[in-house]
Scaffold this motif. Structure first.
Motif, PDB file in Angstrom:
ATOM      1  N   MET A   1       0.846  -1.195   0.000  1.00 46.60           N
ATOM      2  CA  MET A   1       0.000   0.000   0.000  1.00 46.60           C
ATOM      3  C   MET A   1       0.883   1.248   0.000  1.00 46.60           C
ATOM      4  N   THR A   2       0.589   2.184  -0.905  1.00 45.52           N
ATOM      5  CA  THR A   2       1.378   3.410  -0.998  1.00 45.52           C
ATOM      6  C   THR A   2       1.166   4.281   0.221  1.00 45.52           C
ATOM      7  N   GLN A   3       2.262   4.801   0.748  1.00 44.57           N
ATOM      8  CA  GLN A   3       2.188   5.733   1.866  1.00 44.57           C
ATOM      9  C   GLN A   3       2.591   7.121   1.392  1.00 44.57           C
ATOM     10  N   TYR A   4       1.905   8.138   1.894  1.00 45.49           N
ATOM     11  CA  TYR A   4       2.151   9.510   1.480  1.00 45.49           C
ATOM     12  C   TYR A   4       2.665  10.337   2.651  1.00 45.49           C
ATOM     13  N   LEU A   5       3.438  11.361   2.335  1.00 46.95           N
ATOM     14  CA  LEU A   5       3.943  12.273   3.358  1.00 46.95           C
ATOM     15  C   LEU A   5       2.804  12.987   4.067  1.00 46.95           C
ATOM     16  N   PHE A   6       1.763  13.329   3.292  1.00 46.00           N
ATOM     17  CA  PHE A   6       0.542  13.936   3.838  1.00 46.00           C
ATOM     18  C   PHE A   6      -0.621  13.437   2.994  1.00 46.00           C
ATOM     19  N   PRO A   7      -1.837  13.489   3.487  1.00 47.78           N
ATOM     20  CA  PRO A   7      -2.974  12.929   2.743  1.00 47.78           C
ATOM     21  C   PRO A   7      -3.175  13.656   1.412  1.00 47.78           C
ATOM     22  N   PRO A   8      -3.229  12.916   0.303  1.00 46.16           N
ATOM     23  CA  PRO A   8      -3.475  13.560  -0.988  1.00 46.16           C
ATOM     24  C   PRO A   8      -4.904  14.084  -1.070  1.00 46.16           C
ATOM     25  N   ARG A   9      -5.067  15.140  -1.835  1.00 40.93           N
ATOM     26  CA  ARG A   9      -6.388  15.725  -1.994  1.00 40.93           C
ATOM     27  C   ARG A   9      -7.286  14.775  -2.785  1.00 40.93           C
ATOM     28  N   ALA A  10      -8.544  14.745  -2.430  1.00 40.85           N
ATOM     29  CA  ALA A  10      -9.503  13.891  -3.125  1.00 40.85           C
ATOM     30  C   ALA A  10      -9.680  14.338  -4.573  1.00 40.85           C
ATOM     31  N   VAL A  11     -10.041  13.418  -5.450  1.00 42.68           N
ATOM     32  CA  VAL A  11     -10.303  13.724  -6.848  1.00 42.68           C
ATOM     33  C   VAL A  11     -11.539  14.633  -6.940  1.00 42.68           C
ATOM     34  N   PRO A  12     -11.445  15.761  -7.653  1.00 42.78           N
ATOM     35  CA  PRO A  12     -12.628  16.612  -7.827  1.00 42.78           C
ATOM     36  C   PRO A  12     -13.713  15.866  -8.604  1.00 42.78           C
ATOM     37  N   THR A  13     -14.950  16.059  -8.223  1.00 40.58           N
ATOM     38  CA  THR A  13     -16.064  15.369  -8.882  1.00 40.58           C
ATOM     39  C   THR A  13     -17.245  16.315  -9.048  1.00 40.58           C
ATOM     40  N   LEU A  14     -18.157  15.930  -9.935  1.00 42.35           N
ATOM     41  CA  LEU A  14     -19.402  16.655 -10.136  1.00 42.35           C
ATOM     42  C   LEU A  14     -20.570  15.672 -10.082  1.00 42.35           C
ATOM     43  N   PRO A  15     -21.736  16.138  -9.634  1.00 43.23           N
ATOM     44  CA  PRO A  15     -22.909  15.256  -9.669  1.00 43.23           C
ATOM     45  C   PRO A  15     -23.356  15.007 -11.103  1.00 43.23           C
ATOM     46  N   ILE A  16     -24.023  13.871 -11.308  1.00 42.42           N
ATOM     47  CA  ILE A  16     -24.582  13.510 -12.607  1.00 42.42           C
ATOM     48  C   ILE A  16     -26.097  13.414 -12.450  1.00 42.42           C
ATOM     49  N   ARG A  17     -26.802  14.097 -13.290  1.00 44.56           N
ATOM     50  CA  ARG A  17     -28.267  14.101 -13.186  1.00 44.56           C
ATOM     51  C   ARG A  17     -28.829  12.688 -13.292  1.00 44.56           C
ATOM     52  N   GLY A  18     -29.657  12.327 -12.326  1.00 46.16           N
ATOM     53  CA  GLY A  18     -30.341  11.043 -12.351  1.00 46.16           C
ATOM     54  C   GLY A  18     -29.504   9.873 -11.878  1.00 46.16           C
ATOM     55  N   GLN A  19     -28.284  10.122 -11.368  1.00 44.65           N
ATOM     56  CA  GLN A  19     -27.426   9.031 -10.938  1.00 44.65           C
ATOM     57  C   GLN A  19     -26.874   9.290  -9.542  1.00 44.65           C
ATOM     58  N   SER A  20     -26.576   8.218  -8.843  1.00 45.87           N
ATOM     59  CA  SER A  20     -26.006   8.352  -7.499  1.00 45.87           C
ATOM     60  C   SER A  20     -24.489   8.469  -7.549  1.00 45.87           C
ATOM     61  N   VAL A  21     -23.867   8.022  -8.646  1.00 44.12           N
ATOM     62  CA  VAL A  21     -22.417   8.140  -8.784  1.00 44.12           C
ATOM     63  C   VAL A  21     -22.066   9.553  -9.252  1.00 44.12           C
ATOM     64  N   ARG A  22     -20.816   9.954  -9.017  1.00 40.98           N
ATOM     65  CA  ARG A  22     -20.362  11.281  -9.428  1.00 40.98           C
ATOM     66  C   ARG A  22     -19.343  11.173 -10.560  1.00 40.98           C
ATOM     67  N   PHE A  23     -19.172  12.252 -11.274  1.00 45.89           N
ATOM     68  CA  PHE A  23     -18.292  12.329 -12.437  1.00 45.89           C
ATOM     69  C   PHE A  23     -16.911  12.798 -11.972  1.00 45.89           C
ATOM     70  N   PRO A  24     -15.878  11.947 -12.036  1.00 50.27           N
ATOM     71  CA  PRO A  24     -14.541  12.362 -11.613  1.00 50.27           C
ATOM     72  C   PRO A  24     -13.908  13.258 -12.671  1.00 50.27           C
ATOM     73  N   VAL A  25     -13.391  14.389 -12.234  1.00 46.91           N
ATOM     74  CA  VAL A  25     -12.844  15.372 -13.177  1.00 46.91           C
ATOM     75  C   VAL A  25     -11.337  15.201 -13.293  1.00 46.91           C
ATOM     76  N   ASN A  26     -10.889  15.082 -14.525  1.00 48.23           N
ATOM     77  CA  ASN A  26      -9.480  14.863 -14.818  1.00 48.23           C
ATOM     78  C   ASN A  26      -8.751  16.178 -15.098  1.00 48.23           C
ATOM     79  N   ARG A  27      -9.180  16.892 -16.137  1.00 50.98           N
ATOM     80  CA  ARG A  27      -8.576  18.174 -16.513  1.00 50.98           C
ATOM     81  C   ARG A  27      -9.678  19.155 -16.907  1.00 50.98           C
ATOM     82  N   ILE A  28      -9.350  20.446 -16.866  1.00 50.06           N
ATOM     83  CA  ILE A  28     -10.275  21.487 -17.306  1.00 50.06           C
ATOM     84  C   ILE A  28      -9.596  22.309 -18.389  1.00 50.06           C
ATOM     85  N   PHE A  29     -10.120  22.190 -19.622  1.00 52.94           N
ATOM     86  CA  PHE A  29      -9.663  23.014 -20.742  1.00 52.94           C
ATOM     87  C   PHE A  29     -10.691  24.116 -20.983  1.00 52.94           C
TER      88      PHE A  29
END
Length: 233
Positions: A1-29
């Motif tokens: 298991m990878t260990q980090y010097l400090f906790p990494p920030r969570a992946v940014p996400t957005l809600p998806i209409r009509g779904q319980s899962v969220r959309f993980p955001v990779n990059r913003i152009f």
């Protein structure tokens, strides 16, 4: 298991209409100056016959869900709104043709590209990068993602109100480079990936906000994005 010097920030996400899962955001152009009237108001008209689209990026960590209250950012006296249609990529794509561009589309959202206009223009006039003007903490506001797999939006009203007064009002058919052209061009430079967002440009009518202002933006057939500007950070 990878260990980090400090906790990494969570992946940014957005809600998806009509779904319980969220959309993980990779990059913003973001596409710069993609409506003629806005290009003119910025003092940089665009001639599509001899120019191609240009882009800047925002860090995924700047992403904020619609409905948030965000502080007026440090370092600016001229904080502007820019209302935009946001494209969500759902499949990988590299050197995609315009005819095949629909194949990587997952859906769309309504977004605000907030801008330190004074810093952006100062950098632009000196030929410097726009990072301080555009890549702003909590400066990329986005609604829920509306799934529209394979759908290419070609028209629809896009509007923005500040405190109930209409400031921006246009139509997506006025994009200089349309959705197919944006995907085809951007994918010449990047391997587009699921989770990428593309802010497609803002129409004319951009302007400043102050603490206490409430913004409501709408894209016909997609949805609504809201933002309240809080006290200075």
């Amino acid at each position: 298991m990878t260990q980090y010097l400090f906790p990494p920030r969570a992946v940014p996400t957005l809600p998806i209409r009509g779904q319980s899962v969220r959309f993980p955001v990779n990059r913003i152009f973001c596409v710069g100056r993609n409506y003629h009237a806005h290009a003119v108001e910025m003092g940089r008209p665009v001639d599509k016959s001899v120019e191609r689209p240009f882009y800047f990026t925002k860090s995924p960590q700047t992403l904020v869900d619609s409905g948030a209250t965000v502080p007026y950012p440090a370092g600016t006296q001229n904080y502007h709104y820019e209302m935009e249609l946001v494209l969500a990529v759902g499949k990988p794509g590299f050197q995609v043709s315009a005819e095949q561009a629909h194949g990587i589309i997952y859906g769309y959202a309504a977004g605000l590209d907030m801008t330190r206009r004074d810093l952006q223009l100062a950098a632009r006039d000196k030929g410097r990068p726009w990072d301080l003007g555009k890549d702003i903490e909590q400066g990329a506001i986005c609604s829920e993602i509306v799934p529209m797999e394979g759908v290419v939006i070609e028209k629809g009203a896009i509007t923005l109100e500040v405190n109930g007064q209409t400031k921006q009002s246009s139509d997506l058919d006025k994009l200089i480079w349309n959705i197919r052209e944006i995907i085809a061009d951007l994918s010449q430079f990047y391997h587009l990936e699921p989770g990428d967002l593309i802010y497609t440009g803002t129409p004319e009518g951009v302007g400043p906000v102050v603490p206490g202002d409430r913004l409501v933006g709408r894209v016909e057939g997609v949805g609504e994005v809201t933002l309240t500007v809080g006290a200075a950070a």
